[in-house]
Design a protein around this motif. Structure first.
Motif, PDB file in Angstrom:
ATOM      1  N   ARG A   1      31.201  36.705  32.437  1.00  0.00           N
ATOM      2  CA  ARG A   1      32.045  37.427  33.344  1.00  0.00           C
ATOM      3  C   ARG A   1      31.570  38.963  32.943  1.00  0.00           C
ATOM      4  N   PHE A   2      31.529  39.390  31.802  1.00  0.00           N
ATOM      5  CA  PHE A   2      31.204  40.743  31.510  1.00  0.00           C
ATOM      6  C   PHE A   2      29.832  41.147  32.071  1.00  0.00           C
ATOM      7  N   ILE A   3      29.204  40.044  31.719  1.00  0.00           N
ATOM      8  CA  ILE A   3      27.633  40.271  32.504  1.00  0.00           C
ATOM      9  C   ILE A   3      27.458  40.243  33.748  1.00  0.00           C
ATOM     10  N   ALA A   4      28.074  39.400  34.338  1.00  0.00           N
ATOM     11  CA  ALA A   4      28.317  39.474  35.793  1.00  0.00           C
ATOM     12  C   ALA A   4      28.957  40.511  36.419  1.00  0.00           C
ATOM     13  N   ASN A   5      29.856  41.327  35.697  1.00  0.00           N
ATOM     14  CA  ASN A   5      30.375  42.580  36.380  1.00  0.00           C
ATOM     15  C   ASN A   5      29.462  43.802  36.499  1.00  0.00           C
ATOM     16  N   ARG A   6      29.264  44.038  37.572  1.00  0.00           N
ATOM     17  CA  ARG A   6      28.258  44.845  37.964  1.00  0.00           C
ATOM     18  C   ARG A   6      28.513  46.438  37.342  1.00  0.00           C
ATOM     19  N   THR A   7      29.658  46.878  37.435  1.00  0.00           N
ATOM     20  CA  THR A   7      29.796  48.232  36.803  1.00  0.00           C
ATOM     21  C   THR A   7      29.515  48.215  35.155  1.00  0.00           C
ATOM     22  N   LEU A   8      30.254  47.318  34.348  1.00  0.00           N
ATOM     23  CA  LEU A   8      29.425  47.363  33.109  1.00  0.00           C
ATOM     24  C   LEU A   8      28.222  46.663  32.904  1.00  0.00           C
ATOM     25  N   GLY A   9      27.756  45.802  33.660  1.00  0.00           N
ATOM     26  CA  GLY A   9      26.506  45.533  33.620  1.00  0.00           C
ATOM     27  C   GLY A   9      25.398  46.737  33.830  1.00  0.00           C
ATOM     28  N   CYS A  10      25.572  47.347  34.986  1.00  0.00           N
ATOM     29  CA  CYS A  10      24.971  48.477  35.255  1.00  0.00           C
ATOM     30  C   CYS A  10      25.006  49.695  34.200  1.00  0.00           C
ATOM     31  N   LYS A  11      26.176  49.665  33.561  1.00  0.00           N
ATOM     32  CA  LYS A  11      26.012  50.753  32.533  1.00  0.00           C
ATOM     33  C   LYS A  11      25.356  50.305  31.400  1.00  0.00           C
ATOM     34  N   ALA A  12      25.332  49.203  31.071  1.00  0.00           N
ATOM     35  CA  ALA A  12      24.396  48.757  29.921  1.00  0.00           C
ATOM     36  C   ALA A  12      22.992  48.700  30.257  1.00  0.00           C
ATOM     37  N   GLY A  13      22.809  48.488  31.536  1.00  0.00           N
ATOM     38  CA  GLY A  13      21.426  48.607  31.813  1.00  0.00           C
ATOM     39  C   GLY A  13      20.845  50.032  31.694  1.00  0.00           C
ATOM     40  N   ALA A  14      21.493  50.644  32.330  1.00  0.00           N
ATOM     41  CA  ALA A  14      21.209  52.081  32.380  1.00  0.00           C
ATOM     42  C   ALA A  14      20.824  52.680  30.808  1.00  0.00           C
ATOM     43  N   ILE A  15      21.741  52.356  30.281  1.00  0.00           N
ATOM     44  CA  ILE A  15      21.639  52.857  28.641  1.00  0.00           C
ATOM     45  C   ILE A  15      20.335  52.110  27.856  1.00  0.00           C
ATOM     46  N   ALA A  16      20.042  50.990  28.290  1.00  0.00           N
ATOM     47  CA  ALA A  16      18.968  50.152  27.886  1.00  0.00           C
ATOM     48  C   ALA A  16      17.733  50.916  28.186  1.00  0.00           C
ATOM     49  N   CYS A  17      17.763  51.191  29.413  1.00  0.00           N
ATOM     50  CA  CYS A  17      16.570  51.940  30.152  1.00  0.00           C
ATOM     51  C   CYS A  17      16.125  53.150  29.186  1.00  0.00           C
ATOM     52  N   ASP A  18      17.339  53.892  29.099  1.00  0.00           N
ATOM     53  CA  ASP A  18      16.964  55.226  28.127  1.00  0.00           C
ATOM     54  C   ASP A  18      16.550  54.762  26.697  1.00  0.00           C
ATOM     55  N   VAL A  19      17.243  53.692  26.147  1.00  0.00           N
ATOM     56  CA  VAL A  19      16.803  53.223  24.777  1.00  0.00           C
ATOM     57  C   VAL A  19      15.394  52.928  24.880  1.00  0.00           C
ATOM     58  N   LEU A  20      14.876  52.095  25.629  1.00  0.00           N
ATOM     59  CA  LEU A  20      13.388  51.757  25.871  1.00  0.00           C
ATOM     60  C   LEU A  20      12.549  52.686  26.147  1.00  0.00           C
ATOM     61  N   GLU A  21      12.876  53.873  26.436  1.00  0.00           N
ATOM     62  CA  GLU A  21      12.009  54.851  26.869  1.00  0.00           C
ATOM     63  C   GLU A  21      11.956  55.899  25.605  1.00  0.00           C
TER      64      GLU A  21
ATOM     65  N   GLU B   1      11.989  56.011  19.179  1.00  0.00           N
ATOM     66  CA  GLU B   1      12.725  56.584  18.060  1.00  0.00           C
ATOM     67  C   GLU B   1      13.933  55.910  17.850  1.00  0.00           C
ATOM     68  N   ILE B   2      14.654  55.672  18.857  1.00  0.00           N
ATOM     69  CA  ILE B   2      15.913  55.184  18.806  1.00  0.00           C
ATOM     70  C   ILE B   2      15.695  53.536  18.262  1.00  0.00           C
ATOM     71  N   ARG B   3      16.028  53.469  16.847  1.00  0.00           N
ATOM     72  CA  ARG B   3      15.866  52.209  16.576  1.00  0.00           C
ATOM     73  C   ARG B   3      17.374  51.370  16.027  1.00  0.00           C
ATOM     74  N   HIS B   4      18.377  52.058  16.058  1.00  0.00           N
ATOM     75  CA  HIS B   4      19.595  51.425  15.905  1.00  0.00           C
ATOM     76  C   HIS B   4      20.674  51.970  16.948  1.00  0.00           C
ATOM     77  N   LEU B   5      21.783  51.031  17.516  1.00  0.00           N
ATOM     78  CA  LEU B   5      22.664  51.205  18.381  1.00  0.00           C
ATOM     79  C   LEU B   5      23.924  51.244  17.525  1.00  0.00           C
ATOM     80  N   HIS B   6      24.821  52.029  17.995  1.00  0.00           N
ATOM     81  CA  HIS B   6      26.287  52.040  17.401  1.00  0.00           C
ATOM     82  C   HIS B   6      27.393  52.292  18.411  1.00  0.00           C
ATOM     83  N   GLY B   7      28.203  51.404  18.195  1.00  0.00           N
ATOM     84  CA  GLY B   7      29.327  51.547  19.151  1.00  0.00           C
ATOM     85  C   GLY B   7      30.671  52.092  18.475  1.00  0.00           C
ATOM     86  N   HIS B   8      31.305  52.822  18.931  1.00  0.00           N
ATOM     87  CA  HIS B   8      32.663  53.227  18.243  1.00  0.00           C
ATOM     88  C   HIS B   8      33.844  52.648  19.081  1.00  0.00           C
TER      89      HIS B   8
END
Length: 146
Positions: A6-26, A29-36
């Motif tokens: 359901r989380f993945i299907a949720n457009r808002t959260l899925g779009c946020k994760a997708g946007a961050i993923a695009c940034d990371v893939l570009e 030098e970002i080799r590790h992610l951290h969530g607070h």
């Protein structure tokens, strides 16, 4: 449908994760992610980690550890099993998280660290947590905070 799906299907959260993923893939030098905080921020961080094939870690605090509604079902143990390491602010929290991780994976319990973190400064908190790690794990990898 599982809560994670359901989380993945949720457009808002899925779009946020997708946007961050695009940034990371570009930025290779970002080799590790951290969530607070181990509820919403870490769920997004975990999803970004899956999309980018990067390891992730997170910090966990009392509210997001012990309130089941913030990590329903087996979501918390699954996050614990997927994370490279987890830092928390007390030994009691670390012990609890170790037990929760073992529910799902019989996990190697050496990845949980209690570190008395200063409140309010996420970068200093992560730096303090990394200093408690084995030197091989604490390489000076650029980290993307989510």
């Amino acid at each position: 449908m599982s809560r994670f799906r359901r989380f993945i299907a949720n457009r808002t959260l899925g779009c946020k994760a997708g946007a961050i993923a695009c940034d990371v893939l570009e930025r290779p030098e970002i080799r590790h992610l951290h969530g607070h905080f181990c509820h919403g921020a870490t769920t997004i961080t975990w999803f970004v980690a899956m999309l980018t094939a990067r390891p992730f870690s997170f910090t966990a605090h009392a509210k997001d550890i012990y309130q089941a509604k913030l990590n329903p079902g087996d979501l918390l143990p699954r996050k614990l099993g997927a994370a490279r390491f987890v830092a928390t602010c007390t030994c009691a929290n670390a012990t609890y998280l170790q037990a929760r991780a073992a529910e799902v994976s019989g996990d190697d319990l050496a990845r949980f660290y209690a570190s008395y973190l200063a409140l309010g400064d996420e970068e200093a908190n992560l730096t303090a947590a990394l200093k408690t790690l084995d030197r091989d794990m604490a390489s000076r990898e650029p980290v993307r905070y989510v």
